[in-house]
Scaffold this active site. Structure first.
Site, PDB file in Angstrom:
ATOM      1  N   GLU A 125     -28.857  -1.513   9.593  1.00 57.48           N
ATOM      2  CA  GLU A 125     -29.900  -0.930  10.455  1.00 57.48           C
ATOM      3  C   GLU A 125     -29.297   0.277  11.169  1.00 57.48           C
ATOM      4  OE1 GLU A 125     -31.467  -3.983  13.019  1.00 57.48           O
ATOM      5  OE2 GLU A 125     -32.041  -5.248  11.304  1.00 57.48           O
ATOM      6  N   SER A 156     -30.514   1.759  -0.550  1.00 53.88           N
ATOM      7  CA  SER A 156     -30.449   2.404  -1.871  1.00 53.88           C
ATOM      8  C   SER A 156     -31.629   1.966  -2.741  1.00 53.88           C
ATOM      9  CB  SER A 156     -29.149   2.020  -2.583  1.00 53.88           C
ATOM     10  OG  SER A 156     -28.051   2.485  -1.849  1.00 53.88           O
ATOM     11  N   GLU A 362     -21.426  -0.032   1.171  1.00 54.55           N
ATOM     12  CA  GLU A 362     -21.012  -1.440   0.984  1.00 54.55           C
ATOM     13  C   GLU A 362     -19.802  -1.773   1.858  1.00 54.55           C
ATOM     14  OE1 GLU A 362     -21.523  -3.943  -2.282  1.00 54.55           O
ATOM     15  OE2 GLU A 362     -23.074  -2.700  -3.181  1.00 54.55           O
ATOM     16  N   GLY A 363     -19.813  -1.208   3.063  1.00 55.30           N
ATOM     17  CA  GLY A 363     -18.737  -1.437   4.027  1.00 55.30           C
ATOM     18  C   GLY A 363     -17.733  -0.303   3.958  1.00 55.30           C
TER      19      GLY A 363
END
Ligand code: CAA
Length: 379
Positions: A125, A156, A362-363
């Protein structure tokens, strides 16, 4: 690790590489320059059963294991990173279903995915990126239904995908333990999408906000048990950060191949620039880094398949290492091509822009190091 050497993986690589070179590569520059969805790649991948090859055979998929999926993503990313997000995002969105879905959910959603309906993943978020558990999107029980409200950012393939795994707080007093996972369909009333983000790279893959305005979800959209969503989200990333590593290896390999070829073609001071040790050492370093990143990624994929105890470490490690390699290699590839590398006559500047995102999504690679540090005892 015997699987690494099984001939069927090399056969798969050759099939995907040939498809990507013929049907995806010719459109990669146009997709990037016009920030358009790679429809040619989407069709080619779907027609060949490669858009969501990880879906088990019983649901109409190819039953590709983690290593095969990595090879598919790697070979597509060699030519077009944005297109490689199609299989990667489909896996990310649907791993929660594979891990926690009941048989009816698996039957419905995995079958549809195998037939070509996309699946996105909604965790982040605007104020909850690295600190994913700080999410504000909430789902409130109303009879047997849930009512979902809030928004997700950086999603995505949002707007393209038909299905969304959405993490939402169902009990804000419990923090991470009060988060649950839901399946939301694009056709659900109350879901809408923001404008596509204007990104530095990966321009072919639409990234949008997703808004939930009182989206009513029947009880059978809850994935797994109430309150187990955060753990499910983290387990999912354990399996899918490996696909981002694969993407990075593919981007790096693509850039390396172009730099090597150019170094033999380009003549300065009366000889190929490859004959200068300064250039040779750059290429040797690129090849060395790519080989190491690839092996670590494949090792993590095998661990994903076997659900080994050190998967969390390996998944974070390969994502972090391979994406840093992709950044280094693509930057050096631009350097080898000099002025030609900096303009879009060659794809290496696009690859350098694409590589940057792999260090973030993804981090972030800072979060990967945190995850590795927290999992050292599993080694
Ligand atoms: N597997 C199972 N459970 C796990 C887990 C794992 N790998 N990691 C954590 N958990 C569980 C913990 O055990 C804990 O439960 P208990 O208290 O019962 O033990 C609970 O989850 C909370 O864990 P933490 O205390 O470790 O949580 P934290 O708040 O400190 O956060 C974090 C951990 C690793 C920083 C996590 O927030 C994180 O990964 N952040 C990055 C988010 C991210 O990667 N976002 C990517 C979005 S997707 C994307 O980018 C896709 C795309 O576009 C392609």
């Amino acid at each position: 690790m015997d699987a690494l050497f099984a001939p069927e993986y090399e056969e798969l690589r050759s099939v995907v590489s040939s498809l990507a070179e013929k049907q995806i590569a010719p459109h990669a520059a146009d997709v990037d320059q016009n920030s358009r969805y790679p429809i040619e790649a989407a069709k080619a991948l779907q027609d060949a059963g490669l858009a969501a090859a990880h879906v088990p055979v019983e649901y109409g998929g190819q039953g590709a294991d983690a290593l095969a999926t990595v090879i598919i993503i790697e070979e597509v990313a060699r030519f077009c990173a944005a297109s490689s997000l199609i299989p990667a995002v489909n896996k990310l969105g649907s791993v929660p279903v594979l891990l926690a879905g009941n048989s009816a959910q698996k039957q419905k959603y995995l079958t549809a995915l195998a037939k070509g309906q996309g699946f996105s993943y909604c965790l982040s978020e605007s104020e909850a990126g690295s600190d994913a558990a700080a999410m504000k999107t909430k789902a409130v029980k109303d009879g047997s239904d849930w009512v979902l409200s809030g928004s997700k950012k950086w999603i995505s393939n949002a707007g393209i995908s038909d299905f969304y795994t959405v993490l939402a707080s169902t009990d804000s007093s419990k923090g991470a333990k009060g988060i649950s996972a839901f399946i939301v369909e694009k056709s659900d009333s109350g879901i809408s999408f923001g404008a596509p983000e204007k990104k530095m790279g990966f321009k072919g893959s639409p990234t949008r906000e997703v808004y939930f305005d009182q989206v009513r979800l029947p009880a059978d959209r809850l994935l797994g048990t109430e309150g187990a969503g955060f753990s499910l989200a983290m387990q999912t990333l354990d399996h899918t950060r490996i696909t981002i590593a694969a993407q990075a290896v593919g981007i790096a390999q693509g850039a390396f191949e172009i730099a090597k070829k150019y170094a033999h073609e380009r003549k300065q001071f009366g000889k190929e620039i490859f004959d200068f040790q300064a250039v040779q050492f750059m290429l040797a370093n690129m090849a060395m880094q790519i080989a190491a990143a690839r092996q670590l990624t494949y090792a993590a994929a095998v661990k994903s398949e076997r659900a080994e105890a050190d998967l969390t470490f390996y998944s974070a490690a390969c994502k972090c290492f391979a994406t840093d390699v992709a950044m280094n290699v693509t930057t050096d590839a631009v350097q080898v091509l000099g002025g030609y590398g900096y303009v879009n006559d060659y794809p290496v500047e696009r690859m350098m822009r694409d590589a940057k995102l792999t260090q973030i999504y993804e981090g972030t690679n800072q979060i990967q190091r945190l995850v590795m540090a927290r999992n050292l005892e599993t080694l």
